[in-house]
Design an enzyme around this catalytic site. Structure first.
Site, PDB file in Angstrom:
ATOM      1  CB  SER A 127      -0.767  -0.055   1.080  1.00  0.00           C
ATOM      2  OG  SER A 127      -1.749  -1.552   1.530  1.00  0.00           O
TER       3      SER A 127
ATOM      4  CD  GLU B 187      -2.516  -9.771   2.850  1.00  0.00           C
ATOM      5  OE1 GLU B 187      -2.100  -9.671   1.657  1.00  0.00           O
ATOM      6  OE2 GLU B 187      -3.150 -10.583   3.996  1.00  0.00           O
TER       7      GLU B 187
HETATM    8  C1  FAD Z   1      -4.226  -2.918  10.371  1.00  0.00           C
HETATM    9  C2  FAD Z   1      -3.503  -3.061   9.463  1.00  0.00           C
HETATM   10  C3  FAD Z   1      -2.684  -3.437   8.963  1.00  0.00           C
HETATM   11  C4  FAD Z   1      -2.369  -3.045   7.465  1.00  0.00           C
HETATM   12  N1  FAD Z   1      -0.367  -3.836   7.458  1.00  0.00           N
HETATM   13  C5  FAD Z   1      -0.478  -3.121   6.161  1.00  0.00           C
HETATM   14  C6  FAD Z   1       1.292  -3.212   5.754  1.00  0.00           C
HETATM   15  O1  FAD Z   1       1.623  -4.727   6.038  1.00  0.00           O
HETATM   16  N2  FAD Z   1       1.176  -3.946   4.633  1.00  0.00           N
HETATM   17  C7  FAD Z   1       0.423  -3.213   3.164  1.00  0.00           C
HETATM   18  O2  FAD Z   1       1.086  -2.741   2.255  1.00  0.00           O
HETATM   19  N3  FAD Z   1      -0.821  -2.573   3.989  1.00  0.00           N
HETATM   20  C8  FAD Z   1      -1.130  -2.858   4.962  1.00  0.00           C
HETATM   21  N4  FAD Z   1      -2.454  -2.443   4.710  1.00  0.00           N
HETATM   22  C9  FAD Z   1      -2.956  -1.735   4.187  1.00  0.00           C
HETATM   23  C10 FAD Z   1      -4.429  -2.747   3.313  1.00  0.00           C
HETATM   24  O3  FAD Z   1      -4.192  -3.386   2.474  1.00  0.00           O
HETATM   25  C11 FAD Z   1      -5.028  -0.820   2.865  1.00  0.00           C
HETATM   26  O4  FAD Z   1      -6.018  -0.156   4.394  1.00  0.00           O
HETATM   27  C12 FAD Z   1      -6.644  -1.354   2.152  1.00  0.00           C
HETATM   28  O5  FAD Z   1      -6.172  -2.721   1.207  1.00  0.00           O
HETATM   29  C13 FAD Z   1      -7.077  -0.136   1.809  1.00  0.00           C
HETATM   30  O6  FAD Z   1      -6.918  -0.082   1.288  1.00  0.00           O
HETATM   31  P1  FAD Z   1      -6.834   1.736   1.244  1.00  0.00           P
HETATM   32  O7  FAD Z   1      -6.293   1.782   2.766  1.00  0.00           O
HETATM   33  O8  FAD Z   1      -6.121   2.491   0.183  1.00  0.00           O
HETATM   34  O9  FAD Z   1      -8.381   2.348   1.228  1.00  0.00           O
HETATM   35  P2  FAD Z   1      -9.112   2.458  -0.008  1.00  0.00           P
HETATM   36  O10 FAD Z   1      -8.476   1.641  -0.635  1.00  0.00           O
HETATM   37  O11 FAD Z   1      -9.173   4.214  -0.022  1.00  0.00           O
HETATM   38  O12 FAD Z   1     -10.307   2.423   0.120  1.00  0.00           O
HETATM   39  C14 FAD Z   1     -11.468   3.311   0.676  1.00  0.00           C
HETATM   40  C15 FAD Z   1     -12.932   2.132   1.447  1.00  0.00           C
HETATM   41  O13 FAD Z   1     -12.828   2.339  -0.240  1.00  0.00           O
HETATM   42  C16 FAD Z   1     -13.852   1.489  -0.925  1.00  0.00           C
HETATM   43  N5  FAD Z   1     -13.372   1.393  -1.891  1.00  0.00           N
HETATM   44  C17 FAD Z   1     -12.416   1.388  -2.662  1.00  0.00           C
HETATM   45  N6  FAD Z   1     -12.230   0.900  -3.839  1.00  0.00           N
HETATM   46  C18 FAD Z   1     -13.329  -0.105  -4.296  1.00  0.00           C
HETATM   47  C19 FAD Z   1     -14.553  -0.511  -4.909  1.00  0.00           C
HETATM   48  N7  FAD Z   1     -13.810  -0.736  -6.582  1.00  0.00           N
HETATM   49  N8  FAD Z   1     -15.389  -1.135  -5.185  1.00  0.00           N
HETATM   50  C20 FAD Z   1     -15.698  -0.651  -3.719  1.00  0.00           C
HETATM   51  N9  FAD Z   1     -15.381  -0.146  -2.396  1.00  0.00           N
HETATM   52  C21 FAD Z   1     -14.372   0.349  -3.410  1.00  0.00           C
HETATM   53  C22 FAD Z   1     -12.901   0.398   0.154  1.00  0.00           C
HETATM   54  O14 FAD Z   1     -13.603  -0.932   0.546  1.00  0.00           O
HETATM   55  C23 FAD Z   1     -12.893   1.163   1.749  1.00  0.00           C
HETATM   56  O15 FAD Z   1     -14.091   0.868   1.953  1.00  0.00           O
HETATM   57  C24 FAD Z   1      -2.980  -2.900   6.040  1.00  0.00           C
HETATM   58  C25 FAD Z   1      -4.069  -1.934   7.083  1.00  0.00           C
HETATM   59  C26 FAD Z   1      -4.805  -2.022   8.400  1.00  0.00           C
HETATM   60  C27 FAD Z   1      -6.101  -1.727   8.367  1.00  0.00           C
END
Ligand code: FAD
Length: 385
Positions: free
Chosen positions: A131, A247
């Site tokens: 991410s 995962e």
């Molecule tokens: C505790 C924790 C640990 C993590 N550890 C890691 C790690 O070790 N390495 C790493 O790389 N990442 C990590 N992450 C990141 C995690 O993978 C991302 O938070 C996740 O993929 C969502 O991305 P974002 O936060 O950018 O949200 P966004 O992608 O911006 O999404 C925001 C909201 O919009 C919705 N949304 C987005 N696109 C769509 C779509 N096409 N259709 C419908 N709804 C949609 C999502 O479901 C969400 O509700 C971690 C996250 C957490 C909370």
């Protein structure tokens, strides 16, 4: 189309479970410590090495790479018992669950010999560099760049939410190796980046309760030698999506808050429950059993050579929503406000309350998983029409 086959433990598998329970009873007598909540667990390299001594790390790694060559079900049994106990699995978690199978699938012979035995011994820990500030669900939009130089690549960019980067040795990092073109998923590659290399900066991003679980990781002209490119240059998308499948279906997707329910029963039930309370706890226990059997059936499917992509996505979706539900129910049945400095139960409830919103986000949000399941089902329907 959705194929959850009922299965149960063999006598040998039951024996393994008894061994793990004995080990846990010896190291973590119930009520003597604050249990960890699932994969948010504290990192204890020492505990990881003790597990390694028992042959319970990198369990699916073949013998030629130093592993015990056990099955997905055997790993399921060990992980399930560790999560139920709230053991400190944080240090080895990523390496054990997904980096080892990823390297096994895509790594060169030299990478397998270098990293797999060290993972199995609990000597090397990994983080996931996927991410970025503007790339989460839409991972193909990552902007971290790797540019070709003599003997390797120079990596520049910024990753966020990188769990455990402050104690991991390496991060498998998704980079853009050629400019974003019409095919958004092309031009991505995975690199094994040494987190102690020159130009790597790891900064904490703290949770609301001050807990240091994940980080921002900055790469400034970080040199990655050619022998640390994982798999094929330009094939990063295919690799990272197959990695995400590791995962999704394990017991870590429904047992995170199990220690909370257990401690609720131990510490808060002196006066018993009224009928409504009994009904609510009964429902939780029944759902644990259903989820456990679904997740277990995915592990058995993997051992039998099936590819349970949709089933794994569904287990994560239902399981993570359920983990949050456990916190809500327990909180509603707890008469007084929890005190973050109080007894073990209070501290656990405070931590579960703060971290529960993350369960449905990490590893791909539930909305994304539902899309993935729907697309697979549509393809299957079209195929059978
Ligand atoms: C505790 C924790 C640990 C993590 N550890 C890691 C790690 O070790 N390495 C790493 O790389 N990442 C990590 N992450 C990141 C995690 O993978 C991302 O938070 C996740 O993929 C969502 O991305 P974002 O936060 O950018 O949200 P966004 O992608 O911006 O999404 C925001 C909201 O919009 C919705 N949304 C987005 N696109 C769509 C779509 N096409 N259709 C419908 N709804 C949609 C999502 O479901 C969400 O509700 C971690 C996250 C957490 C909370």
């Amino acid at each position: 189309m959705i194929d959850f086959r009922p299965s149960s433990l063999t006598a040998e598998e039951e024996k393994l479970r008894a061994e793990v329970r004995e080990f846990i009873a010896e190291h973590f007598p119930l009520g003597s410590y604050l249990p960890c909540l699932g994969i948010n667990a504290e990192a204890s390299p020492e505990f990881s090495r003790r597990l390694a001594e028992r042959g319970w790390l990198g369990m699916v790694v073949p013998k030629e790479y130093g592993g015990p060559a056990r099955t997905a079900v055997e790993r399921f049994i060990v992980v399930e018992e560790l999560l139920v106990a709230g053991a400190p699995i944080g240090a080895h978690w990523v390496a054990d669950r997904q980096t080892a199978p990823l390297i096994l699938t895509y790594g060169t012979e030299e990478q397998k010999r270098r990293f797999l035995p060290a993972i199995v011994r609990g000597e090397v820990f990994f983080a996931l560099g996927m991410s970025e500030p503007d790339s989460g669900s839409d991972l193909a939009s990552v902007r971290t760049r790797a540019t070709r130089v003599d003997g390797g690549w120079l990596v520049n960019g910024r990753k966020v939410w990188t769990s455990g980067a402050h104690y991991a040795d390496y991060a498998v990092t998704l980079c853009r190796t050629s400019p974003l073109g019409e095919v958004r998923h092309a031009g991505l590659s995975q690199m094994i980046v040494d987190l102690r290399a020159k130009g790597v900066h790891v900064r904490p991003i703290r949770l609301l309760n001050g807990f240091h679980h994940f980080n921002e990781v900055l790469f400034e002209d970080v040199f990655v030698p050619d022998d640390c490119v994982l798999g094929t240059v330009g094939e990063g998308w295919r690799q990272v999506t197959s990695e995400l499948a590791y995962e999704r279906s394990g017991p870590d997707r429904f047992l995170t808050t199990f220690p909370l329910l257990r401690y609720f029963m131990m510490y808060r039930l002196n006066g018993g429950l009224d009928r409504e309370g009994e009904r609510q706890i009964g429902r939780l226990v029944a759902r644990y059993w259903v989820l456990r059997n679904l997740s277990f059936s995915v592990a058995r499917s993997l051992d039998e050579g099936r590819v349970p992509t949709v089933e794994a996505a569904l287990v994560k979706d239902i399981g993570t929503v359920f983990e949050q539900e456990v916190v809500r129910v327990v909180r509603s049945l707890t008469e007084r406000e929890q005190d973050p400095d109080g007894d073990l139960f209070d501290r656990l409830l405070a931590e579960a309350t703060v971290t529960a919103p993350t369960f449905t986000l990490r590893g791909g949000t539930n909305e994304i998983l539902r899309t993935l399941a729907a697309k697979h089902l549509l393809r299957a329907l079209k195929g059978s029409a």
